[in-house]
Design an enzyme around this catalytic site. Structure first.
Site, mmCIF file in Angstrom:
data_model
loop_
_atom_site.group_PDB
_atom_site.id
_atom_site.type_symbol
_atom_site.label_atom_id
_atom_site.label_comp_id
_atom_site.label_asym_id
_atom_site.label_seq_id
_atom_site.Cartn_x
_atom_site.Cartn_y
_atom_site.Cartn_z
ATOM 1 N N GLU A 167 44.499 46.325 -7.220
ATOM 2 C CA GLU A 167 43.142 46.231 -6.696
ATOM 3 C C GLU A 167 42.478 44.886 -6.971
ATOM 4 O O GLU A 167 41.425 44.597 -6.407
ATOM 5 C CB GLU A 167 42.290 47.370 -7.274
ATOM 6 C CG GLU A 167 42.777 48.747 -6.830
ATOM 7 C CD GLU A 167 42.097 49.894 -7.543
ATOM 8 O OE1 GLU A 167 42.173 51.018 -7.030
ATOM 9 O OE2 GLU A 167 41.496 49.672 -8.623
ATOM 10 N N ASP A 203 43.822 58.299 0.070
ATOM 11 C CA ASP A 203 44.332 59.666 0.184
ATOM 12 C C ASP A 203 43.177 60.597 0.506
ATOM 13 O O ASP A 203 42.020 60.169 0.553
ATOM 14 C CB ASP A 203 45.016 60.098 -1.119
ATOM 15 C CG ASP A 203 44.069 60.078 -2.302
ATOM 16 O OD1 ASP A 203 43.350 61.073 -2.479
ATOM 17 O OD2 ASP A 203 44.027 59.062 -3.028
#
Length: 233
Positions: free
Chosen positions: A12, A198
């Site tokens: 990230e 997700d």
């Protein structure tokens, strides 16, 4: 202006870190900070580690040692809103803890005693993020409540439990609320932007592994575009 950027995982932060010019690396108490410039904007990137305690400690160090004017929390999240797809980006309107319960003493579910029930993102930063993302190709933007807990949610029953406590949940993740709480206590404006990796269901762990890179790329694109817009403001 100096912008603090927080991501939990290597995936990230590495794209943003690799874009820095005049980069200086600092390690404090096993937390990694990367100072430099994105374009002409002075930034400091924190790799906080996963979870609420890591996020709170890292954010405290970031604000105390590096004095950012604003904080952007970026990374991945599980999507809750209907129609949300992997790679879509959520901009926080507010952030809450989903695993705090002191209701026996009259507090709202998710409210830490002595703290507000929700942490509101800075309206200007929300507007800038939304406008920037809407102009990015192939990235859809959503706004809403982001909730945080110290668990990876991959169970439809736990999703139902969270939705039973909060209205309008857009996404769930593991760091935003303590980051927001720390910013609130220090008086530093913040916004949380998360790319969906997700759907927080029984397949979430498989989806997360497969789509983390996509989510991280979209998050990095967004942060770079936002810092450029803030630079022009």
């Amino acid at each position: 202006m100096k912008v603090g950027i927080i991501g939990a995982m290597e995936e990230e932060v590495n794209l943003l870190r690799n874009e820095l010019t005049e980069r200086v690396d600092t390690e404090i108490a096993n937390y990694h900070f990367y100072e430099g410039y994105l374009g002409n904007m002075q930034v400091v990137i924190l790799k906080s580690g996963i979870g609420k305690v890591n996020a709170a400690i890292g954010t405290t160090l970031l604000i105390d040692k590096f004095k950012p004017d604003v904080v952007i929390n970026t990374g991945s999240a599980g999507g809750f809103k209907k129609g949300m797809k992997v790679g879509d980006v959520v901009v926080s309107t507010e952030v809450r803890h989903h695993d705090v319960d002191v209701t026996a003493f009259g507090y709202e579910y998710g409210q830490v005693p002595g703290m507000p029930p929700a942490y509101e993102a800075d309206a200007k930063l929300v507007s800038v993020c939304k406008d920037v993302i809407e102009n990015l190709p192939d990235v859809n933007v959503h706004q809403g409540l982001i909730v945080t807990g110290d668990s990876f949610i991959n169970d439809s029953k736990r999703v139902a439990d969270i939705l039973g406590h909060f209205d309008g949940v857009a996404a769930v993740e593991m760091e935003a609320a303590p980051i927001a709480q720390t910013c609130y206590q220090f008086g530093v404006p913040f916004v949380v932007t998360r790319s969906i990796s997700d759907s927080a269901d029984e397949e979430a762990n498989l989806s997360f592994d497969e789509f983390l890179e996509t989510a991280s790329i979209n998050s990095a694109k967004m942060v770079m575009a936002v810092t450029k817009r803030l630079e022009q403001a």
